[in-house]
Design a protein around this motif. Sequence first.
Motif, mmCIF file in Angstrom:
data_model
loop_
_atom_site.group_PDB
_atom_site.id
_atom_site.type_symbol
_atom_site.label_atom_id
_atom_site.label_comp_id
_atom_site.label_asym_id
_atom_site.label_seq_id
_atom_site.Cartn_x
_atom_site.Cartn_y
_atom_site.Cartn_z
ATOM 1 N N PHE A 158 -7.680 12.267 80.911
ATOM 2 C CA PHE A 158 -7.178 11.262 81.845
ATOM 3 C C PHE A 158 -7.791 9.897 81.540
ATOM 4 N N VAL A 159 -9.100 9.878 81.318
ATOM 5 C CA VAL A 159 -9.774 8.629 80.953
ATOM 6 C C VAL A 159 -9.237 8.102 79.629
ATOM 7 N N TYR A 160 -9.019 9.001 78.672
ATOM 8 C CA TYR A 160 -8.472 8.618 77.369
ATOM 9 C C TYR A 160 -7.113 7.926 77.537
ATOM 10 N N SER A 161 -6.290 8.426 78.440
ATOM 11 C CA SER A 161 -4.986 7.804 78.658
ATOM 12 C C SER A 161 -5.145 6.385 79.199
ATOM 13 N N TYR A 162 -6.144 6.178 80.060
ATOM 14 C CA TYR A 162 -6.362 4.843 80.617
ATOM 15 C C TYR A 162 -6.963 3.885 79.590
ATOM 16 N N VAL A 163 -7.757 4.417 78.680
ATOM 17 C CA VAL A 163 -8.282 3.574 77.599
ATOM 18 C C VAL A 163 -7.120 2.990 76.805
ATOM 19 N N ALA A 164 -6.050 3.784 76.630
ATOM 20 C CA ALA A 164 -4.866 3.303 75.921
ATOM 21 C C ALA A 164 -3.991 2.424 76.808
ATOM 22 N N LEU A 165 -3.878 2.756 78.088
ATOM 23 C CA LEU A 165 -3.018 1.996 79.000
ATOM 24 C C LEU A 165 -3.550 0.591 79.265
ATOM 25 N N ILE A 166 -4.869 0.456 79.366
ATOM 26 C CA ILE A 166 -5.476 -0.847 79.668
ATOM 27 C C ILE A 166 -6.262 -1.321 78.455
ATOM 28 N N ALA A 167 -5.568 -1.975 77.554
ATOM 29 C CA ALA A 167 -6.198 -2.481 76.336
ATOM 30 C C ALA A 167 -6.510 -3.973 76.436
ATOM 31 N N HIS A 168 -5.641 -4.716 77.089
ATOM 32 C CA HIS A 168 -5.781 -6.172 77.173
ATOM 33 C C HIS A 168 -6.011 -6.594 78.618
ATOM 34 N N GLU A 169 -6.418 -7.831 78.783
ATOM 35 C CA GLU A 169 -6.634 -8.352 80.128
ATOM 36 C C GLU A 169 -5.330 -8.377 80.923
ATOM 37 N N SER A 170 -4.210 -8.568 80.225
ATOM 38 C CA SER A 170 -2.911 -8.528 80.900
ATOM 39 C C SER A 170 -2.629 -7.124 81.436
ATOM 40 N N ASP A 171 -3.011 -6.095 80.687
ATOM 41 C CA ASP A 171 -2.857 -4.717 81.165
ATOM 42 C C ASP A 171 -3.722 -4.486 82.399
ATOM 43 N N PHE A 172 -4.932 -5.039 82.365
ATOM 44 C CA PHE A 172 -5.851 -4.877 83.491
ATOM 45 C C PHE A 172 -5.286 -5.553 84.736
ATOM 46 N N ALA A 173 -4.677 -6.714 84.553
ATOM 47 C CA ALA A 173 -4.073 -7.423 85.690
ATOM 48 C C ALA A 173 -2.924 -6.617 86.286
ATOM 49 N N ILE A 174 -2.132 -5.987 85.431
ATOM 50 C CA ILE A 174 -1.035 -5.134 85.908
ATOM 51 C C ILE A 174 -1.597 -3.936 86.678
ATOM 52 N N ALA A 175 -2.663 -3.347 86.134
ATOM 53 C CA ALA A 175 -3.289 -2.203 86.790
ATOM 54 C C ALA A 175 -3.826 -2.593 88.169
ATOM 55 N N LYS A 176 -4.446 -3.764 88.265
ATOM 56 C CA LYS A 176 -4.972 -4.222 89.542
ATOM 57 C C LYS A 176 -3.839 -4.478 90.543
ATOM 58 N N SER A 177 -2.744 -5.068 90.070
ATOM 59 C CA SER A 177 -1.639 -5.399 90.974
ATOM 60 C C SER A 177 -0.955 -4.156 91.522
ATOM 61 N N HIS A 178 -1.010 -3.037 90.760
ATOM 62 C CA HIS A 178 -0.411 -1.782 91.209
ATOM 63 C C HIS A 178 -1.454 -0.824 91.795
ATOM 64 N N LYS A 179 -2.686 -1.321 91.956
ATOM 65 C CA LYS A 179 -3.789 -0.524 92.516
ATOM 66 C C LYS A 179 -4.027 0.759 91.715
ATOM 67 N N LEU A 180 -3.945 0.626 90.398
ATOM 68 C CA LEU A 180 -4.207 1.757 89.513
ATOM 69 C C LEU A 180 -5.690 1.908 89.213
ATOM 70 N N VAL A 181 -6.467 0.859 89.456
ATOM 71 C CA VAL A 181 -7.916 0.899 89.270
ATOM 72 C C VAL A 181 -8.567 0.390 90.553
ATOM 73 N N PRO A 182 -9.822 0.751 90.804
ATOM 74 C CA PRO A 182 -10.492 0.280 92.028
ATOM 75 C C PRO A 182 -10.477 -1.242 92.131
ATOM 76 N N GLY A 183 -10.310 -1.738 93.344
ATOM 77 C CA GLY A 183 -10.200 -3.173 93.553
ATOM 78 C C GLY A 183 -11.449 -3.944 93.178
ATOM 79 N N SER A 184 -12.620 -3.306 93.256
ATOM 80 C CA SER A 184 -13.873 -3.991 92.949
ATOM 81 C C SER A 184 -14.159 -4.068 91.450
ATOM 82 N N LEU A 185 -13.405 -3.343 90.649
ATOM 83 C CA LEU A 185 -13.660 -3.300 89.207
ATOM 84 C C LEU A 185 -13.227 -4.611 88.545
ATOM 85 N N GLU A 186 -14.074 -5.140 87.676
ATOM 86 C CA GLU A 186 -13.765 -6.357 86.921
ATOM 87 C C GLU A 186 -13.491 -5.995 85.462
#
Length: 301
Positions: A158-186
């Motif tokens: 599961f973690v391996y899949s997220y390493v691939a899903l969130i590669a760039h800062e743009s991916d991280f922003a998408i993840a945050k907007s869909h609440k796919l990662v904890p809100g406090s995570l930077e």
Amino acid sequence: MKPKEPALTEDELRSILPASFRNGNAWVGPPHNRVRYFLASDLNMDKLTEASAYFFVLGKVKSPRPLHYQLALGLEIQVSERMDTHLLWIKDKVYIKPLPQYLLEPKFWSEYLDCPKSCPYASDFQLLRESGLMRRSAQFSQEVPCEHSKLWKCAMGFVYSYVALIAHESDFAIAKSHKLVPGSLEFHEWKLFVDRMLRGGKLYGQIAERFTYGELDLARLNTVMMLHRPLRYLSPWGGDSDSFFPGHRFSPLPALCAAVATVLFSSEQAKLVMTRLKENKGLVLVVYVTCIPSPLYCSRC
């Protein structure tokens, strides 16, 4: 000898675990005082594993594509908390399970996901994990599989899949907007986490087989499951347990055809044919698409 870290307190567990979980059909309660039961539920992929022999029909052996690419393909991200629906796609949707806070906590891994010393396979678990050979060993003994390794490989996959899903800062922003990662995570914290998980280059050798594939076709998966258990699909009491999503309603005609096909393919000769077909994956796909037209597998409610 390295001193043992103190166990996570009840308050710490409350802060990283969900508010409640289901243990069976009737019981609902807090996960912090039933952590192992919670993990057995939250990391459960048993239903999806039933189709493991057909993963090559459902997807490709590759890492999932980053989130920005998923959106570029026109796929809408749908949040699903079920592990067995993570990275299933159908038409214009892809289902993704959010990354829970507890998998970002190193102490949780060592306390609840690592093989405890009381397990008879603890030494084998540590050896295979450090060598990155866990994925090749379905069990540590020919008699009894190690349940801890099952949870570990699912969590690592599961973690391996997220390493691939969130590669760039743009991916991280998408993840945050869909609440796919904890809100406090930077993002800088995410990069440190990825670096820690990839250190040593052995992460891929510790993941469950499902995560060696990227996105899986949900339409084909439901058809495969219908072929695998046709009598369940013919039953009027099947309900949600028979399909991956209750919104998919199956027509009795393809289910009946599936039942007949299952009977025909139960002979040893048919098994030999299927074995030979699997060696030619391109041919299998042609047969699959030709024999089972996609409009028949289900209809929208």
